[in-house]
Design a protein around this motif. Sequence first.
Motif, PDB file in Angstrom:
ATOM      1  N   ARG A 152       0.810  -1.217   0.000  1.00  0.00           N
ATOM      2  CA  ARG A 152       0.000   0.000   0.000  1.00  0.00           C
ATOM      3  C   ARG A 152       0.843   1.267   0.000  1.00  0.00           C
ATOM      4  NH1 ARG A 152      -4.938  -1.171   4.310  1.00  0.00           N
ATOM      5  NH2 ARG A 152      -5.930  -2.874   3.137  1.00  0.00           N
ATOM      6  N   GLY A 153       1.955   1.233   0.702  1.00  0.00           N
ATOM      7  CA  GLY A 153       2.788   2.431   0.798  1.00  0.00           C
ATOM      8  C   GLY A 153       3.664   2.664  -0.404  1.00  0.00           C
ATOM      9  N   ALA A 154       3.616   1.784  -1.415  1.00  0.00           N
ATOM     10  CA  ALA A 154       4.477   1.932  -2.589  1.00  0.00           C
ATOM     11  C   ALA A 154       3.853   2.937  -3.562  1.00  0.00           C
ATOM     12  CB  ALA A 154       4.682   0.581  -3.271  1.00  0.00           C
ATOM     13  N   ARG A 155       4.239   4.183  -3.425  1.00  0.00           N
ATOM     14  CA  ARG A 155       3.743   5.255  -4.289  1.00  0.00           C
ATOM     15  C   ARG A 155       4.916   6.085  -4.769  1.00  0.00           C
ATOM     16  NH1 ARG A 155       0.047   2.479  -3.787  1.00  0.00           N
ATOM     17  NH2 ARG A 155      -2.109   2.906  -3.186  1.00  0.00           N
ATOM     18  N   PRO A 156       4.864   6.618  -6.004  1.00  0.00           N
ATOM     19  CA  PRO A 156       5.932   7.505  -6.462  1.00  0.00           C
ATOM     20  C   PRO A 156       6.074   8.711  -5.541  1.00  0.00           C
ATOM     21  CG  PRO A 156       4.505   6.853  -8.300  1.00  0.00           C
ATOM     22  CD  PRO A 156       3.835   6.384  -7.042  1.00  0.00           C
ATOM     23  N   GLY A 158       8.876  12.107  -4.889  1.00  0.00           N
ATOM     24  CA  GLY A 158      10.101  12.776  -5.304  1.00  0.00           C
ATOM     25  C   GLY A 158      10.538  12.246  -6.648  1.00  0.00           C
ATOM     26  N   LEU A 159      11.687  11.577  -6.694  1.00  0.00           N
ATOM     27  CA  LEU A 159      12.142  10.888  -7.905  1.00  0.00           C
ATOM     28  C   LEU A 159      12.298   9.390  -7.644  1.00  0.00           C
ATOM     29  CD1 LEU A 159      14.771  13.325  -9.463  1.00  0.00           C
ATOM     30  CD2 LEU A 159      12.485  12.799 -10.293  1.00  0.00           C
ATOM     31  N   ALA A 160      11.562   8.870  -6.680  1.00  0.00           N
ATOM     32  CA  ALA A 160      11.585   7.449  -6.341  1.00  0.00           C
ATOM     33  C   ALA A 160      10.305   6.795  -6.863  1.00  0.00           C
ATOM     34  CB  ALA A 160      11.705   7.257  -4.837  1.00  0.00           C
ATOM     35  N   VAL A 161      10.466   5.763  -7.688  1.00  0.00           N
ATOM     36  CA  VAL A 161       9.335   5.109  -8.342  1.00  0.00           C
ATOM     37  C   VAL A 161       9.364   3.616  -8.044  1.00  0.00           C
ATOM     38  CG1 VAL A 161       8.183   4.666 -10.539  1.00  0.00           C
ATOM     39  CG2 VAL A 161       9.448   6.796 -10.211  1.00  0.00           C
ATOM     40  N   PRO A 162       8.339   3.063  -7.371  1.00  0.00           N
ATOM     41  CA  PRO A 162       8.272   1.601  -7.200  1.00  0.00           C
ATOM     42  C   PRO A 162       7.892   0.942  -8.520  1.00  0.00           C
ATOM     43  CG  PRO A 162       6.335   2.654  -6.241  1.00  0.00           C
ATOM     44  CD  PRO A 162       7.227   3.766  -6.699  1.00  0.00           C
ATOM     45  N   VAL A 163       8.705  -0.020  -8.953  1.00  0.00           N
ATOM     46  CA  VAL A 163       8.476  -0.614 -10.269  1.00  0.00           C
ATOM     47  C   VAL A 163       8.245  -2.113 -10.235  1.00  0.00           C
ATOM     48  CG1 VAL A 163       9.709   1.157 -11.560  1.00  0.00           C
ATOM     49  CG2 VAL A 163      10.975  -0.754 -10.618  1.00  0.00           C
ATOM     50  N   ALA A 164       8.577  -2.771  -9.132  1.00  0.00           N
ATOM     51  CA  ALA A 164       8.451  -4.226  -9.106  1.00  0.00           C
ATOM     52  C   ALA A 164       8.262  -4.702  -7.681  1.00  0.00           C
ATOM     53  CB  ALA A 164       9.687  -4.885  -9.725  1.00  0.00           C
ATOM     54  N   ARG A 197       8.098   0.027 -18.993  1.00  0.00           N
ATOM     55  CA  ARG A 197       6.755   0.608 -18.995  1.00  0.00           C
ATOM     56  C   ARG A 197       6.318   1.007 -17.596  1.00  0.00           C
ATOM     57  NH1 ARG A 197       4.442  -4.348 -22.574  1.00  0.00           N
ATOM     58  NH2 ARG A 197       5.651  -3.919 -24.476  1.00  0.00           N
ATOM     59  N   ASN A 198       6.681   0.189 -16.610  1.00  0.00           N
ATOM     60  CA  ASN A 198       6.351   0.558 -15.238  1.00  0.00           C
ATOM     61  C   ASN A 198       7.077   1.828 -14.806  1.00  0.00           C
ATOM     62  OD1 ASN A 198       4.389  -1.177 -14.313  1.00  0.00           O
ATOM     63  ND2 ASN A 198       5.814  -2.709 -13.593  1.00  0.00           N
ATOM     64  N   LEU A 199       8.314   1.985 -15.277  1.00  0.00           N
ATOM     65  CA  LEU A 199       9.042   3.220 -14.989  1.00  0.00           C
ATOM     66  C   LEU A 199       8.315   4.417 -15.585  1.00  0.00           C
ATOM     67  CD1 LEU A 199      12.865   2.526 -15.438  1.00  0.00           C
ATOM     68  CD2 LEU A 199      11.698   3.356 -13.403  1.00  0.00           C
ATOM     69  N   ILE A 200       7.900   4.298 -16.839  1.00  0.00           N
ATOM     70  CA  ILE A 200       7.199   5.406 -17.490  1.00  0.00           C
ATOM     71  C   ILE A 200       5.886   5.691 -16.777  1.00  0.00           C
ATOM     72  CG2 ILE A 200       6.127   6.166 -19.642  1.00  0.00           C
ATOM     73  CD1 ILE A 200       8.170   4.493 -21.157  1.00  0.00           C
ATOM     74  N   LYS A 201       5.177   4.635 -16.411  1.00  0.00           N
ATOM     75  CA  LYS A 201       3.904   4.812 -15.713  1.00  0.00           C
ATOM     76  C   LYS A 201       4.087   5.541 -14.389  1.00  0.00           C
ATOM     77  CE  LYS A 201       0.152   2.147 -13.599  1.00  0.00           C
ATOM     78  NZ  LYS A 201      -0.344   0.778 -13.291  1.00  0.00           N
ATOM     79  N   GLY A 202       5.134   5.159 -13.633  1.00  0.00           N
ATOM     80  CA  GLY A 202       5.379   5.816 -12.351  1.00  0.00           C
ATOM     81  C   GLY A 202       5.887   7.233 -12.521  1.00  0.00           C
ATOM     82  N   LEU A 203       6.802   7.442 -13.462  1.00  0.00           N
ATOM     83  CA  LEU A 203       7.366   8.778 -13.681  1.00  0.00           C
ATOM     84  C   LEU A 203       6.344   9.737 -14.269  1.00  0.00           C
ATOM     85  CD1 LEU A 203      10.848   7.743 -15.124  1.00  0.00           C
ATOM     86  CD2 LEU A 203      10.444   8.898 -12.942  1.00  0.00           C
ATOM     87  N   ALA A 204       5.348   9.189 -14.990  1.00  0.00           N
ATOM     88  CA  ALA A 204       4.344  10.055 -15.597  1.00  0.00           C
ATOM     89  C   ALA A 204       3.545  10.831 -14.565  1.00  0.00           C
ATOM     90  CB  ALA A 204       3.406   9.223 -16.473  1.00  0.00           C
ATOM     91  N   ARG A 205       3.483  10.333 -13.332  1.00  0.00           N
ATOM     92  CA  ARG A 205       2.738  11.025 -12.277  1.00  0.00           C
ATOM     93  C   ARG A 205       3.557  12.115 -11.600  1.00  0.00           C
ATOM     94  NH1 ARG A 205       0.537   5.628  -9.085  1.00  0.00           N
ATOM     95  NH2 ARG A 205      -0.202   4.469 -10.907  1.00  0.00           N
ATOM     96  N   LEU A 206       4.850  12.181 -11.911  1.00  0.00           N
ATOM     97  CA  LEU A 206       5.745  13.105 -11.228  1.00  0.00           C
ATOM     98  C   LEU A 206       6.064  14.305 -12.119  1.00  0.00           C
ATOM     99  CD1 LEU A 206       8.242  10.479  -9.753  1.00  0.00           C
ATOM    100  CD2 LEU A 206       6.225  11.473  -8.655  1.00  0.00           C
ATOM    101  N   PRO A 207       6.459  15.428 -11.521  1.00  0.00           N
ATOM    102  CA  PRO A 207       6.820  16.617 -12.318  1.00  0.00           C
ATOM    103  C   PRO A 207       8.212  16.473 -12.915  1.00  0.00           C
ATOM    104  CG  PRO A 207       7.074  17.086  -9.978  1.00  0.00           C
ATOM    105  CD  PRO A 207       6.485  15.706 -10.066  1.00  0.00           C
ATOM    106  N   VAL A 208       8.352  15.572 -13.891  1.00  0.00           N
ATOM    107  CA  VAL A 208       9.624  15.372 -14.576  1.00  0.00           C
ATOM    108  C   VAL A 208       9.374  15.366 -16.074  1.00  0.00           C
ATOM    109  CG1 VAL A 208      10.580  14.013 -12.676  1.00  0.00           C
ATOM    110  CG2 VAL A 208       9.434  12.848 -14.555  1.00  0.00           C
TER     111      VAL A 208
END
Length: 379
Positions: A152-156, A158-164, A197-208
């Motif tokens: 549950r706590g695995a959320r993007p 800062g620049l930290a993205v849970p991918v697996a 793809r998981n990286l892109i999905k997680g990073l897409a929610r961040l201001p990067v």
Amino acid sequence: MADLTMWLEATGALAGAGGLGYAKVRAPRVYWSLVGLPVTWGRFTITYRSTMDVCGLTVQPSRLRAFLARNVARREVLPVPPKVRRVRGTSTGLRVTLRLPAGLEPADLMAASERLRHAWGVHSVMVGETKPGYVELRMTGYDVLSRVRMPRGARPDGLAVPVALREDGTAFVRDYRKVPMALTLGANNSGKSVYQRNLIKGLARLPVALVGIDCKRGVEQKAYAPRLSALATTPDDAASLLDVLVAEMESRFDLLSSRGVSDVWELPAGLRPVPVVVLVDEVAELFLISSKKDEERRERVVTALIRLAQMARAVGIYLEVCGQRFGSELGKGATMLRAQLTGRVVHRVNDKQTAEMGLFCCMCGCLTSPVAWDTPSPA
């Protein structure tokens, strides 16, 4: 009436057993929380000392302790196992913090992890060092990779993205502040594309800003083009895009120099440029050439990638390079670039040399344990 009561009790017992059997297969977290966790916790508590003894994870007590046992407590001097400091149940397993006695090291518990797994009847036992003298036994009650469900706590953040999801039930987090440049290796159908793809999905929610380089005509990254700030689908486009990124890096260094700081994160929030993550799919396509006239373009690409890998971290530009194999056979500059890519993720590969090439001398805490992913749909 007595017959009816007996019939209802029998029916209820059968329904309860059937429900538990269904939960064990279809809802393993529920079954573990209701049945597996209490049983395993009790088994661990009752058999801990004897299990540690037969697994060779005990040491002789100190002279003072032996003297007190013989002369004060009037009992036999027994070997000392690691002291249990904390036991905590989770939705996937059990976490046990141990204080190691003098003479034991984490490697001793790692070597005995398979024996501990069978002794306590759990799916897996993994050992992690938390601080000097302390280790954590991470037990999982079932195969958490068969049906991926991120914590549950695995959320993007800062620049930290849970991918697996790791084998021990914890999330593997890709943190660009800690590991700015990374190399991902994997054969076909190994999960490398899903990881990206998981990286892109997680990073897409961040201001990067996301920049894609996919020289397979964009078949992997084109679905995410609406979120990408730029996308190069041919080697020539990639060379032009990398030149732009190098120019952006130099302008950011001018900004840092004018402000007297050495890192983009030291700038005030109003002046700080947006972080840029460059996602390179199948890096070999940037190195390989079909004719002599492509050599100039190759030199531009390789030089730009090496410059970004060496210096861009300070200005908030990060590289995520993927490939099936990445070594000296690609030509000049390949090993130099690989040496700058600190983070390493190795999926299933086709040969032992590729795995060694990806993980040898890597000190960043790579992703080497089995993992599984959710498969994201295109944004």
